[in-house]
Motif scaffolding. Structure first.
Motif, mmCIF file in Angstrom:
data_model
loop_
_atom_site.group_PDB
_atom_site.id
_atom_site.type_symbol
_atom_site.label_atom_id
_atom_site.label_comp_id
_atom_site.label_asym_id
_atom_site.label_seq_id
_atom_site.Cartn_x
_atom_site.Cartn_y
_atom_site.Cartn_z
ATOM 1 N N GLY A 125 3.036 -1.667 -20.039
ATOM 2 C CA GLY A 125 2.026 -2.708 -19.919
ATOM 3 C C GLY A 125 1.020 -2.465 -18.813
ATOM 4 O O GLY A 125 -0.056 -3.058 -18.812
ATOM 5 N N GLU A 126 1.357 -1.601 -17.854
ATOM 6 C CA GLU A 126 0.455 -1.317 -16.750
ATOM 7 C C GLU A 126 -0.611 -0.296 -17.176
ATOM 8 O O GLU A 126 -0.375 0.543 -18.041
ATOM 9 C CB GLU A 126 1.214 -0.779 -15.541
ATOM 10 C CG GLU A 126 2.135 -1.798 -14.878
ATOM 11 C CD GLU A 126 1.359 -2.950 -14.268
ATOM 12 O OE1 GLU A 126 0.310 -2.688 -13.622
ATOM 13 O OE2 GLU A 126 1.778 -4.106 -14.447
ATOM 14 N N ILE A 127 -1.773 -0.382 -16.555
ATOM 15 C CA ILE A 127 -2.872 0.528 -16.855
ATOM 16 C C ILE A 127 -3.026 1.517 -15.698
ATOM 17 O O ILE A 127 -3.059 1.126 -14.527
ATOM 18 C CB ILE A 127 -4.189 -0.252 -17.063
ATOM 19 C CG1 ILE A 127 -4.038 -1.215 -18.254
ATOM 20 C CG2 ILE A 127 -5.359 0.719 -17.303
ATOM 21 C CD1 ILE A 127 -5.207 -2.161 -18.410
ATOM 22 N N TYR A 128 -3.122 2.802 -16.036
ATOM 23 C CA TYR A 128 -3.232 3.858 -15.033
ATOM 24 C C TYR A 128 -4.485 4.691 -15.325
ATOM 25 O O TYR A 128 -4.741 5.049 -16.477
ATOM 26 C CB TYR A 128 -1.996 4.749 -15.054
ATOM 27 C CG TYR A 128 -0.726 4.004 -14.698
ATOM 28 C CD1 TYR A 128 -0.304 3.898 -13.382
ATOM 29 C CD2 TYR A 128 0.051 3.398 -15.689
ATOM 30 C CE1 TYR A 128 0.847 3.210 -13.043
ATOM 31 C CE2 TYR A 128 1.210 2.701 -15.357
ATOM 32 C CZ TYR A 128 1.601 2.611 -14.039
ATOM 33 O OH TYR A 128 2.747 1.921 -13.710
ATOM 34 N N SER A 129 -5.226 5.001 -14.278
ATOM 35 C CA SER A 129 -6.437 5.800 -14.440
ATOM 36 C C SER A 129 -6.123 7.270 -14.224
ATOM 37 O O SER A 129 -5.252 7.625 -13.419
ATOM 38 C CB SER A 129 -7.510 5.355 -13.449
ATOM 39 O OG SER A 129 -7.151 5.717 -12.128
ATOM 40 N N VAL B 21 1.338 6.129 -24.620
ATOM 41 C CA VAL B 21 0.270 5.374 -23.971
ATOM 42 C C VAL B 21 -0.790 4.984 -24.988
ATOM 43 O O VAL B 21 -0.890 5.571 -26.075
ATOM 44 C CB VAL B 21 -0.395 6.176 -22.826
ATOM 45 C CG1 VAL B 21 0.602 6.498 -21.729
ATOM 46 C CG2 VAL B 21 -1.046 7.448 -23.351
ATOM 47 N N GLU B 22 -1.606 4.002 -24.593
ATOM 48 C CA GLU B 22 -2.739 3.550 -25.398
ATOM 49 C C GLU B 22 -4.016 3.751 -24.576
ATOM 50 O O GLU B 22 -4.145 3.186 -23.485
ATOM 51 C CB GLU B 22 -2.571 2.071 -25.741
ATOM 52 C CG GLU B 22 -3.757 1.465 -26.446
ATOM 53 C CD GLU B 22 -3.638 -0.041 -26.563
ATOM 54 O OE1 GLU B 22 -4.532 -0.645 -27.183
ATOM 55 O OE2 GLU B 22 -2.669 -0.622 -26.012
ATOM 56 N N LEU C 237 -7.610 3.135 -23.173
ATOM 57 C CA LEU C 237 -8.485 1.975 -23.054
ATOM 58 C C LEU C 237 -9.835 2.460 -22.531
ATOM 59 O O LEU C 237 -9.917 3.020 -21.432
ATOM 60 C CB LEU C 237 -7.885 0.946 -22.090
ATOM 61 C CG LEU C 237 -6.501 0.396 -22.461
ATOM 62 C CD1 LEU C 237 -5.983 -0.510 -21.359
ATOM 63 C CD2 LEU C 237 -6.559 -0.358 -23.793
ATOM 64 N N ARG D 274 -11.250 2.283 -18.863
ATOM 65 C CA ARG D 274 -10.252 1.632 -18.008
ATOM 66 C C ARG D 274 -9.088 2.551 -17.657
ATOM 67 O O ARG D 274 -8.530 2.467 -16.570
ATOM 68 C CB ARG D 274 -9.723 0.358 -18.677
ATOM 69 C CG ARG D 274 -10.787 -0.711 -18.891
ATOM 70 C CD ARG D 274 -10.195 -1.929 -19.557
ATOM 71 N NE ARG D 274 -9.195 -2.576 -18.706
ATOM 72 C CZ ARG D 274 -8.374 -3.525 -19.150
ATOM 73 N NH1 ARG D 274 -8.400 -3.913 -20.411
ATOM 74 N NH2 ARG D 274 -7.505 -4.072 -18.315
ATOM 75 N N TYR E 298 -5.306 4.204 -19.195
ATOM 76 C CA TYR E 298 -4.275 4.310 -20.228
ATOM 77 C C TYR E 298 -3.177 3.281 -19.961
ATOM 78 O O TYR E 298 -2.658 3.205 -18.850
ATOM 79 C CB TYR E 298 -3.674 5.720 -20.236
ATOM 80 C CG TYR E 298 -4.721 6.798 -20.400
ATOM 81 C CD1 TYR E 298 -5.061 7.276 -21.657
ATOM 82 C CD2 TYR E 298 -5.388 7.317 -19.278
ATOM 83 C CE1 TYR E 298 -6.040 8.263 -21.797
ATOM 84 C CE2 TYR E 298 -6.364 8.285 -19.414
ATOM 85 C CZ TYR E 298 -6.689 8.751 -20.676
ATOM 86 O OH TYR E 298 -7.667 9.710 -20.821
ATOM 87 N N ARG E 299 -2.863 2.512 -20.979
ATOM 88 C CA ARG E 299 -1.794 1.529 -20.853
ATOM 89 C C ARG E 299 -0.494 2.134 -21.367
ATOM 90 O O ARG E 299 -0.450 2.692 -22.474
ATOM 91 C CB ARG E 299 -2.108 0.257 -21.642
ATOM 92 C CG ARG E 299 -0.963 -0.778 -21.574
ATOM 93 C CD ARG E 299 -1.212 -1.962 -22.491
ATOM 94 N NE ARG E 299 -2.276 -2.819 -21.985
ATOM 95 C CZ ARG E 299 -3.391 -3.106 -22.643
ATOM 96 N NH1 ARG E 299 -3.611 -2.573 -23.845
ATOM 97 N NH2 ARG E 299 -4.295 -3.908 -22.122
ATOM 98 N N GLU F 160 5.144 -0.190 -24.354
ATOM 99 C CA GLU F 160 6.555 -0.564 -24.269
ATOM 100 C C GLU F 160 7.242 -0.275 -25.597
ATOM 101 O O GLU F 160 6.711 -0.587 -26.668
ATOM 102 C CB GLU F 160 6.711 -2.046 -23.930
ATOM 103 C CG GLU F 160 8.168 -2.469 -23.778
ATOM 104 C CD GLU F 160 8.324 -3.867 -23.202
ATOM 105 O OE1 GLU F 160 9.468 -4.260 -22.936
ATOM 106 O OE2 GLU F 160 7.304 -4.538 -23.023
#
Length: 225
Positions: A32-36, A64-65, A67, A70, A72-73, A76
């Motif tokens: 659920g967290e987004i990482y650059s 990952v997804e 975005l 933004r 990558y999320r 889960e």
């Protein structure tokens, strides 16, 4: 284009991809967290390009997804998917471990070197579990189980097990390490080798089935079945 530089880039991307995958499996990159890419690149000491390339590969694997603008999320793994992955792993790995026990029990001298090497990996698992070195633990766990199944000399089996193990997310791994219970799980690898050396197929299969139960339960942050 210089082929050496191309191969070097592929190698770096592969290393970053494996480190990212291990971090996600271990729950160090949280669902659920987004990482650059720039932030992860700084953390890994590389440029953002191999991180972006690795993330796109991991997106194709469902880790990952992407975005737009933004990052990558981390995706889960649903409980139903976890159950399905664990079921298929049990169908493959439990009887395979039983067959390994038969082979090693019948030809102890032939496989003595392999078993000794696996003992060393089992010690690494205990050490990394005690130290809370989760990515190292995940990598050693993969080496142990693929090395064990490698005795069967079946590349199709190894590739499928590798693929399924990579899909697993061990959300409860850090909590287990902090509580001291991960080390107990790590010691099961020595117990499994004992049963394999004894040629005890039934005991090896039973332990492997219980070992997979950790993935389905405690390792996933949920009660074991």
């Amino acid at each position: 284009m210089n082929m050496a530089s191309v191969e070097g880039r592929r190698s770096l991307r592969g290393q970053v991809q494996e480190r990212l995958r291990e971090a996600m499996v271990a729950g160090e990159l949280e669902p659920g967290e987004i990482y650059s890419a720039p932030k992860l690149a700084q953390q890994f000491g590389v440029s953002p390009t191999p991180v972006r390339e690795a993330m796109m590969e991991l997106a194709g694997e469902g880790f990952v997804e992407p975005l737009r603008h933004r990052g990558y999320r981390v995706v889960e793994l649903s409980e139903s998917t976890l159950a399905e992955v664990t079921e298929v792993r049990a169908l493959l790995e439990v009887p395979a471990v039983g067959r390994v026990a038969e082979l090693v029990g019948a030809q102890a001298e032939r496989y003595a070197g392999t078993v000794d090497e696996l003992r060393g990996v089992a010690e690494t698992l205990i050490r990394t579990a005690a130290a809370g070195e989760l990515q190292q633990f995940i990598a050693a766990d993969m080496r142990f189980h693929l090395g064990l199944l490698g005795i069967l000399d079946n590349e199709v089996l190894l590739e499928e097990v590798r693929r399924l193990r990579r899909r697993t997310r061990l959300y409860g791994l850090r909590a287990m390490a902090e509580a001291g219970t991960l080390a107990a799980t790590a010691r099961e690898h020595h117990e499994l080798l004992d049963q394999i050396e004894a040629g005890d197929r039934a005991a090896a299969e039973a332990l492997m089935r219980r070992h997979l139960g950790h993935v389905r339960g405690v390792w996933a942050g949920r009660p074991e079945d």
